[in-house]
Design a protein around this motif. Structure first.
Motif, short mmCIF file in Angstrom:
data_model
loop_
_atom_site.label_atom_id
_atom_site.label_comp_id
_atom_site.label_asym_id
_atom_site.label_seq_id
_atom_site.Cartn_x
_atom_site.Cartn_y
_atom_site.Cartn_z
N GLU A 1 0.85 -1.23 0.12
CA GLU A 1 -0.12 0.02 -0.08
C GLU A 1 0.91 1.12 0.03
O GLU A 1 0.67 2.18 -0.74
CB GLU A 1 -0.92 -0.09 1.11
N SER A 2 1.82 1.21 1.00
CA SER A 2 2.84 2.29 0.96
C SER A 2 4.08 2.33 1.59
O SER A 2 4.32 1.07 2.38
CB SER A 2 2.26 3.51 1.70
N ILE A 3 5.04 2.71 1.17
CA ILE A 3 6.41 2.69 1.95
C ILE A 3 6.78 3.93 2.25
O ILE A 3 6.92 4.91 1.55
CB ILE A 3 7.66 2.04 0.79
N ASP A 4 7.21 4.05 3.66
CA ASP A 4 7.56 5.19 4.34
C ASP A 4 9.10 5.32 4.66
O ASP A 4 9.25 4.41 5.67
CB ASP A 4 6.83 5.71 5.54
N VAL A 5 10.07 5.93 4.06
CA VAL A 5 11.19 5.77 4.49
C VAL A 5 11.95 6.95 5.28
O VAL A 5 13.14 7.02 5.42
CB VAL A 5 12.21 5.80 2.95
N SER A 6 10.92 7.98 5.66
CA SER A 6 11.55 9.10 6.07
C SER A 6 12.34 8.70 7.48
O SER A 6 13.46 9.43 7.67
CB SER A 6 10.38 10.05 6.41
N MET B 1 18.34 7.96 10.09
CA MET B 1 19.01 7.33 11.18
C MET B 1 20.62 7.55 11.00
O MET B 1 21.10 8.07 9.85
CB MET B 1 18.64 5.91 11.03
N PRO B 2 21.37 7.48 11.81
CA PRO B 2 22.80 7.34 11.84
C PRO B 2 23.42 6.73 10.72
O PRO B 2 23.10 5.45 10.54
CB PRO B 2 23.40 7.03 13.21
N GLY B 3 24.49 7.18 9.97
CA GLY B 3 25.00 6.54 9.01
C GLY B 3 24.45 6.41 7.75
O GLY B 3 25.20 5.87 6.70
N VAL B 4 23.15 6.57 7.71
CA VAL B 4 22.41 6.15 6.36
C VAL B 4 22.76 7.25 5.29
O VAL B 4 22.73 8.42 5.46
CB VAL B 4 20.73 6.16 6.58
N ILE B 5 23.04 6.59 4.30
CA ILE B 5 23.23 7.46 2.77
C ILE B 5 22.23 7.44 1.84
O ILE B 5 21.96 8.58 1.12
CB ILE B 5 24.71 6.86 2.13
N GLY B 6 21.45 6.16 1.76
CA GLY B 6 20.47 6.30 1.01
C GLY B 6 19.23 5.31 1.39
O GLY B 6 20.05 4.20 1.89
N VAL B 7 18.19 5.49 1.08
CA VAL B 7 17.17 4.57 1.34
C VAL B 7 16.41 4.53 -0.12
O VAL B 7 15.65 5.46 -0.68
CB VAL B 7 15.99 4.58 2.49
N LEU B 8 16.38 3.19 -0.90
CA LEU B 8 15.86 3.43 -2.44
C LEU B 8 14.75 2.33 -2.13
O LEU B 8 14.81 1.14 -1.83
CB LEU B 8 16.74 3.06 -3.41
N ILE C 1 16.17 -0.83 -0.61
CA ILE C 1 17.69 -1.10 0.12
C ILE C 1 18.21 0.02 0.94
O ILE C 1 17.50 1.21 0.43
CB ILE C 1 18.34 -1.32 -1.27
N VAL C 2 18.87 -0.26 1.88
CA VAL C 2 19.37 0.91 2.74
C VAL C 2 20.85 0.83 2.45
O VAL C 2 21.44 -0.34 2.55
CB VAL C 2 18.88 0.44 4.00
N VAL C 3 21.50 1.87 2.21
CA VAL C 3 22.85 2.05 2.16
C VAL C 3 23.29 2.77 3.20
O VAL C 3 22.71 4.09 3.47
CB VAL C 3 23.23 2.73 0.66
N ALA C 4 24.55 2.44 4.08
CA ALA C 4 24.89 3.09 5.29
C ALA C 4 26.30 2.76 5.22
O ALA C 4 26.97 2.04 4.65
CB ALA C 4 23.86 2.60 6.39
N GLU C 5 26.93 3.64 6.22
CA GLU C 5 28.42 3.53 6.50
C GLU C 5 28.61 1.90 6.92
O GLU C 5 29.86 1.58 6.57
CB GLU C 5 28.75 4.38 7.60
N THR C 6 28.02 1.39 7.63
CA THR C 6 28.27 0.29 8.23
C THR C 6 27.24 -0.83 8.15
O THR C 6 26.00 -0.52 7.89
CB THR C 6 28.49 0.23 9.94
#
Length: 784
Positions: free
Chosen positions: A50-55, A60-67, A116-121
């Protein structure tokens, strides 16, 4: 090492780095600025998104992107495809439902990628993945293929009514029905081939790196065929043009088929690297592997085998339902059709065969090729029904087989295959002698005196591998050719590099391929390097699957060596002032036969590159390439005999003896072949006794999603194997070799089940034959 050519038991060159921890796998790869990915996966087997909320996750710490899937679609990245077209018996093409690399509006199995979540660690990426809020509307799920075709079952894809992908058949139905009607005896069975999880030692992984300055992509991936991955990702998935995409498959810790396919993760990591501006690495944890790696097998079959009054087979009829999971994986369509039904003649002269296969969508992980791919399923059908027929007819299972063996070659079966060579009685005799078949009644009686049930079962398997020729597989619907390539480079100082399109992930190519070169050119194998797995280094190649590296990959090397040898002899003849026909190559020298005139190999190589004194019109250098397209499949065959002892109080089965007699044609390295057979039998015994993949039929949750619930075979479950080979050289390739990598997994399951059912006197037993099932079958047999 030194001069060790064809037939020598050379210790594997590659093992030193593996056993000292110096192997380099995808997870060992680090590039500057690299970040880590975690996937948001569906907790439901079937649901609308129905929906995806990535806000919250983005903050959050270290997060570079959520796609998400909608973004990947907006960028024009294509859907995953099945590369082998199968037509139903009415001529309509298979019904392929759309499979987006990340789901956009609906999920169809537990574990399907949603974001997909891309983060520092890695830890930060996982934490943020849990913070992505997806609103689902749950839908009813179906996990059983037969149930999925019923009226009222949940519909997975709009394209496939009643979830039916295709309704395919092969053979002469009229002739089979006629033979069944007039038969003196018909054996009928209902057989289930249990679903398996491949469980390669190394989980899947991908590292995607987009270089903005060069506008170039590099993908490190756990792949059995990096060139195919590159073609598919560029031509079909629009990730990058082929000339802008490099795919590297470094050391790979096992594949067993499950690493042939291009999965969503490597596509998404490459795309995400461009979107986020950083290299993106993802490594599966083991539960992700259980949920998302392509599973194997999962067939339900009804089988009829007809005999005349003299116990000769007259016809076989097979009806199979194959579960392909939620989507069609890359080669999924071919496994239950052309890799399965074409082997239903087994080693037997059966005049008429008909097989119908219905492939079905269910809310489970996609199913595709797993060690043997279709051939184990066919062998299980044939060898269970032949053994059962012998019991019903009151004759020796060995003699019923012998009476029906194909003895004249070449032999055209009623299901496409033309067997080129074989001696099935030789394998049967070798196995029976090694197993002391004649002494079995005494061993059975001795076991009974201890209160144990002892049984003996056999399996005579045949398989087709090194799928070929390309024209034939193209006419059957394959989207690629199945040739192989090789390039042999002789360097200026005489050392040799072999660039092969085959991929080694445990097969020992770095050793066997070097043995072949050493044998032909007389150089020590330390001076031969094998280069594979990198699309920038090696010209186009088709990879490793279907036991093809020897028969197809090494044949390409032979063709390239032929060209190298011809040029080397020309150079030597010119320098030694001799006739080209008199030049022989041995022990690192080119010699003039019958004289003491000789030229060291390295001097010939130097002359080729110095080019000071070459025959008129000859180009400098010494490197040659070849493409080899086989004329036919190779047909390894053999006989396996399993002896078991069962405790009737607990249903526990112990394999007390396992004998394998295989015909692999000519053998390059017997030790590596034995290792392949041992590993294959271990996987076959695992399927027969222990392994089974189970989904909850109501919710579609994977119940066997870890090693706590999915029982892998351990050392204690396996006996010492007695393995031997007989040899009918393969006429279809220059080395006379046949494939050996899958045979153990193909021949062993029916041998084990035949032995258990012989011991307990109850033929109604499904794999895996767990102590609980065996105990119940013993109780049922004593009640009758």
């Amino acid at each position: 090492m030194g001069m060790e050519g064809i037939g020598a038991r050379v210790v594997r060159k590659e093992d030193k780095r593996f056993i000292t921890g110096a192997g380099r796998y995808v997870d060992d790869m680090v590039v500057p600025g690299m970040k880590h990915a975690a996937f948001v996966r569906s907790p439901h087997a079937h649901a609308g998104i129905e929906s995806i909320d990535v806000s919250a996750a983005k903050a959050m710490p270290g997060v570079i992107g959520v796609l998400t899937g909608r973004e990947i679609k907006a960028d024009g990245i294509g859907n995953l495809i099945c590369g082998w077209m199968i037509h139903s018996k009415d001529g309509t093409p298979m019904k392929m439902g759309a499979w987006s690399p990340m789901a956009t509006d609906r999920v169809r199995f537990v574990g399907e990628a949603v974001a997909i979540v891309v983060a520092e660690t890695k830890g930060q990426a996982r934490d943020a993945a849990e913070a992505v809020v997806v609103a689902y509307s749950e839908l009813p799920a179906v996990t059983d293929a037969v149930a999925a075709m019923q009226d009222g079952a949940p519909q997975l894809h709009p394209e496939a009514e009643k979830n039916l992908i295709y309704d395919w058949d092969i053979g002469d139905a009229g002739a089979v029905d006629k033979a069944l009607a007039s038969a003196a005896h018909v054996t009928t069975m209902h057989l289930v081939n249990n679903r398996l999880v491949p469980n390669a030692m190394e989980p899947r992984a991908a590292l995607g790196h987009y270089d903005k300055a060069e506008d170039h992509y590099t993908c490190w991936t756990t792949s059995q065929n990096p060139h195919v991955a590159r073609v598919v990702m560029s031509a079909f998935y629009n990730v990058a043009p082929e000339n802008k995409l490099r795919v590297i498959a470094p050391d790979v810790g096992g594949g067993f088929g499950s690493k042939i396919f291009i999965y969503p993760e490597e596509i998404v990591c490459l795309w995400a690297s461009k979107k986020t501006g950083v290299p993106v690495k993802w490594v599966a944890d083991r539960t992700e592997s259980f949920l998302t790696d392509a599973h194997g097998r999962d067939h339900v079959s009804e089988v009829k085998l007809a005999f005349d009054a003299n116990n000769r087979m007259t016809a076989m009829k097979v009806e199979t339902v194959a579960n392909l999971g939620g989507y069609m994986s890359l080669f999924s369509s071919s496994v239950p059709t052309y890799l399965y039904a074409t082997l239903l003649s087994g080693q037997y002269a059966i005049p008429a065969i008909h097989c119908n296969v219905k492939a079905v969508y269910t809310n489970t992980a996609p199913v595709d090729a797993y060690r043997g791919a279709g051939r184990p399923e066919a062998t299980y059908v044939v060898e269970r029904v032949v053994e059962t027929a012998a019991r019903e007819l009151g004759v020796s299972p060995a003699e019923l087989r012998r009476q029906n063996f194909i003895t004249q070659f070449p032999h055209q079966t009623p299901v496409i295959m033309a067997y080129d060579a074989g001696d099935y009685a030789a394998s049967l005799d070798a196995a029976m002698a090694a197993a002391d078949h004649a002494g079995f009644p005494a061993r059975k009686a001795e076991a009974a005196s201890r209160g144990r049930l002892r049984g003996l079962g056999m399996s005579c398997y045949i398989e087709a591998c090194g799928i070929a020729p390309s024209q034939a597989v193209g006419s059957l619907g394959a989207g690629v050719g199945l040739w192989e390539s090789a390039e042999v480079r002789v360097n200026m100082a005489g050392t040799i590099e072999v660039l092969t399109g085959s991929h080694s992930h445990g097969q020992g190519h770095e050793t066997t391929f070097a043995q072949l070169v050493s044998h032909r050119l007389g150089v020590p194998i330390e001076q031969v390097s094998i280069v594979h797995g990198d699309t920038d280094k090696v010209q186009m190649g088709m990879g490793t699957y279907g036991s093809r590296s020897g028969a197809v990959g090494m044949s390409a090397i032979v063709k390239a060596l032929d060209k190298v040898e011809a040029k080397a002899r020309k150079i030597a003849a010119h320098l030694l002032e001799a006739d080209e026909a008199d030049i022989v190559i041995e022990n690192g020298e080119l010699k003039v036969a019958g004289t003491d005139k000789a030229l060291p190999w390295f001097q010939m190589a130097l002359a080729a590159y110095a080019a000071h004194n070459l025959p008129a019109g000859m180009e400098p250098g010494l490197k040659e390439g070849a493409f080899y397209d086989p004329t036919n499949f190779t047909f390894p065959a053999g006989c396996y005999i399993c002896e078991v002892e069962i405790d009737p109080e607990t249903g526990t089965t112990e394999i007390v003896q396992f004998v394998a007699a295989d015909d692999f044609g000519n053998i390059i390295n017997p030790m590596i072949v034995e290792g392949q057979v041992h590993g294959g039998i271990a996987q076959g015994v695992g399927q027969a006794l222990l392994e089974g993949c189970h989904y909850d039929p109501a919710t579609g949750q994977l119940i066997t999603a870890s090693y706590m619930d999915y029982t892998m075979p351990r050392a204690g479950d396996l006996p010492s194997f007695t393995v031997s080979t007989t040899n009918t050289p393969c006429p279809g390739n220059p080395l006379g070799i046949k494939g050996c990598g899958e045979a153990g997994a193909i021949g062993s399951p029916p041998a084990v089940i035949n032995a258990i059912t012989d011991a307990i006197g109850n033929n109604d037993l499904t794999m895996p034959a767990t102590p609980q099932k065996v105990w119940a079958a013993i109780r049922a047999a004593t009640r009758h």
